[in-house]
Scaffold this active site. Structure first.
Site, PDB file in Angstrom:
ATOM      1  N   ASP A 200       0.691  -1.017  -0.287  1.00 10.84           N
ATOM      2  CA  ASP A 200      -0.251  -0.177   0.317  1.00 10.84           C
ATOM      3  C   ASP A 200       0.743   1.453   0.289  1.00 10.84           C
ATOM      4  O   ASP A 200       1.852   1.359   1.130  1.00 10.84           O
ATOM      5  CB  ASP A 200      -0.486   0.401   1.433  1.00 10.84           C
ATOM      6  N   GLU A 263       2.401  -0.374  -4.669  1.00 14.46           N
ATOM      7  CA  GLU A 263       1.478   1.177  -5.282  1.00 14.46           C
ATOM      8  C   GLU A 263       1.733   2.054  -5.278  1.00 14.46           C
ATOM      9  O   GLU A 263       2.191   2.812  -4.055  1.00 14.46           O
ATOM     10  CB  GLU A 263       0.151   1.368  -4.275  1.00 14.46           C
TER      11      GLU A 263
HETATM   12  C1  NOJ Z   1      -4.202   3.255  -0.971  1.00 14.08           C
HETATM   13  C2  NOJ Z   1      -5.132   2.902  -0.262  1.00 14.08           C
HETATM   14  O1  NOJ Z   1      -5.844   1.965  -2.241  1.00 14.08           O
HETATM   15  C3  NOJ Z   1      -6.373   3.540  -0.258  1.00 14.08           C
HETATM   16  O2  NOJ Z   1      -8.039   2.350  -0.235  1.00 14.08           O
HETATM   17  C4  NOJ Z   1      -6.342   3.311   0.812  1.00 14.08           C
HETATM   18  O3  NOJ Z   1      -7.360   3.883   1.612  1.00 14.08           O
HETATM   19  C5  NOJ Z   1      -4.745   4.426   0.683  1.00 14.08           C
HETATM   20  N1  NOJ Z   1      -3.887   3.819   0.700  1.00 14.08           N
HETATM   21  C6  NOJ Z   1      -4.639   4.304   2.444  1.00 14.08           C
HETATM   22  O4  NOJ Z   1      -3.883   3.046   3.041  1.00 14.08           O
END
Ligand code: NOJ
Ligand code: CA
Length: 536
Positions: A200, A263
């Site tokens: 993430d 990500e």
């Molecule tokens: C990216 C995630 O995909 C999202 O859903 C989340 O709210 C944020 N990161 C914080 O972890």
């Protein structure tokens, strides 16, 4: 070493929304396990599951209170083991989410950290004295809502950093003990058989940031996300993120055949740096540029060509068209173009990631004001940022609640539109459905090295058309041409002189095995996958 993640397809499941088995209206691990045969039949290779860990659910699991336990809403560790085992029996890999940048404020680590200034875990998070004016130490703002990213803790007289909600304090990767604890989390899950992680906000991980104010963003206007008022000079894409990427990769490499996906929401040149200078960071830094691109043949081709140029030779491309943070593909580009999008996604060079339900053309859900769940929407209402519409229950059948939960249960979000036709049961038997199209494309992609491993070359094409060739590098017998009409009007495409082929798939169906040469007419919103005949 196997390279399943290069040639395979990843399918994202949002666990709250896939299948509820115990009637509480929230999807669970036994539900995912029950539905794994569907994924195996669809032909994907790996299932990535958004966070399943213990969490107060301030951000629906992206606020983790224990990285090594399962939230009771989703089941138990035994259920996780059973899911992994069943997946493996079906030939599917399992990828878990790894929330690297922050934990929950309810995590015992943070509870200890905030208990006193000299607690041994104080330094596991970022604590700072107030700035010279007594306010927050920097002007940094929270990703959700644009308020300060610093929360004052009265009892200890210091602020802590939270890039997201105050309930999501940022982890300090500069602290060795925190680092070791977090790296052990990877080992814990890999020891249980997990095949990889989606990290993430990988580009936000921090080791030793500079505590300096971010400059204002001159392009910000009212109506835009308040968070974008500032540029993010000191808060994202720091060299630190690469340091952390390398640490994670080292641990993942202690095990065979695992994948590390990052990500990374950055433009192409900065995104591809996340493969690492020596291919020692992420196997797949997620490429979201097709989501953010204008949906025209020209813009999309420009993205793909630029990305192809930037991916290092040791790296492997990947494409994402939807996830739990974005409006649904079919809502963004329309149902006809969603099919073109799927032909694109499943025929480009690089690992595709599918978002649950997009293979059916699921639309954005309509969420009545009283049912809004997403903390981002609640903090910044009515400017279209809410993520609930893309998180509605998977549509399995025309039954009540689309077969997501028992009839007498109430799903945590309302079922999305058109559930009578946009569902697995109905589309499975319709050769012209989006689901059948997806299956045909996946079958061909798996079968032909040209499509899962071959080269990519784009052509000059008429306005509104994006066309490219995919060839197996070793044997030109295996060669495809993909021609995509991004418009709602007819178009034509000319095959080179002497080239003959057969349409294997049309996004609008009904042209299977049509022989083509010379001028190929395209219907509105039509993409065709042409298998080129070598003897031509
Ligand atoms: C990216 C995630 O995909 C999202 O859903 C989340 O709210 C944020 N990161 C914080 O972890
Ligand atoms: Ca449930």
């Amino acid at each position: 070493m196997s390279d399943w993640w290069r040639h395979g397809i990843v399918y994202q499941v949002y666990p709250r929304s896939f299948q509820d088995t115990n009637g509480d209206g929230v999807g669970d691990l036994p539900g995912i396990t029950d539905r794994l045969p569907y994924l195996a039949q669809l032909g994907v290779d790996a299932v990535w599951i958004s966070p399943i860990y213990l969490s107060p659910m301030a951000d629906f699991g992206y606020d983790v209170a224990d990285y090594t336990d399962v939230h009771e809403l989703f089941g138990t560790l035994d259920d996780a083991d059973r899911l992994i085992e069943t997946a493996h029996d079906l030939g599917l890999k399992v990828i878990l989410d790894y929330v690297v940048n922050h934990s929950s404020d309810q995590h015992p680590w943070f509870q200890e950290s905030r208990s006193s200034r000299d607690n041994p875990k104080r330094d596991w998070y970022f604590w700072k004295d107030p700035g010279p004016d007594g306010g927050p130490p920097t002007n940094w703002v929270s990703r959700f809502g644009g308020g300060s990213a610093w929360e004052f803790d009265e009892p200890t007289g210091q602020y802590y950093l939270h890039t997201y909600l105050a309930e999501q304090p940022d982890l300090n990767w500069g602290n060795e003990d925190l680092r070791n604890a977090m790296l052990d989390v990877l080992r814990f899950w890999m020891d249980r058989g997990v095949d990889g992680f989606r990290v993430d906000v990988a580009y936000r991980a921090k080791v030793a940031p500079q505590w300096r104010d971010n400059p204002p963003n001159p392009e910000w206007k009212p109506g835009m996300d308040p968070y974008e008022k500032l540029q993010e000079t000191y808060t994202k894409n720091l060299p630190d993120a690469h340091v952390v990427g390398r640490m994670l990769r080292d641990v993942v490499d202690e095990y065979d055949d695992r994948v590390l996906i990052g990500e990374v929401t950055l433009p192409v040149d900065r995104l591809t740096a996340f493969y690492g200078e020596d291919a020692n960071e992420y196997h797949l830094p997620f490429n979201f540029n097709l989501i953010h691109s204008e949906w025209t043949a020209e813009a999309v081709q420009q993205h793909v060509d630029a990305y192809e140029r930037h991916v290092p030779e040791s790296g492997w491309p990947n494409y994402v068209l939807g996830n739990h943070d974005q409006h649904r593909l079919a809502a963004r580009v329309g149902p006809g173009q969603a099919r073109v999008g799927y032909m694109l996604l499943l025929t480009l060079r690089g690992t595709p990631t599918l978002y649950y339900g997009d293979e059916l053309g699921m639309l954005d859900g309509r969420i009545p004001p009283g049912m809004i769940q997403d903390p981002w929407e609640l903090k910044t209402p009515d400017i279209g940022l809410g993520r609930d519409p893309a998180r509605t229950p998977m549509q399995w059948s025309p039954a009540l609640h689309a077969g997501f939960c028992p009839p007498d249960a109430e799903p945590w979000l309302p079922v999305g539109p058109k559930e009578d036709v946009v569902n697995v049961e109905v589309q499975r038997d319709q050769p012209a459905s989006m689901l059948s199209l997806t299956k045909r494309l996946i079958r061909l992609r798996r079968k032909h090295p040209a499509l899962h491993a071959g080269s990519y070359r784009s052509f000059d094409a008429p306005d509104g058309v994006f066309a490219y060739a995919r060839s197996a590098s070793t044997d030109d017998a295996d060669r495809f041409v993909v021609v995509l009409n991004f418009t709602g009007e007819t178009r034509t495409w000319s095959l080179a002189e002497g080239v003959h082929g057969k349409i294997k798939v049309s996004t609008r169906y009904g042209r299977q095995d049509e022989a083509v040469s010379g001028i190929v007419p395209l219907r509105p919103d039509e993409g065709v996958l042409i298998c080129v005949d070598r003897s031509a």
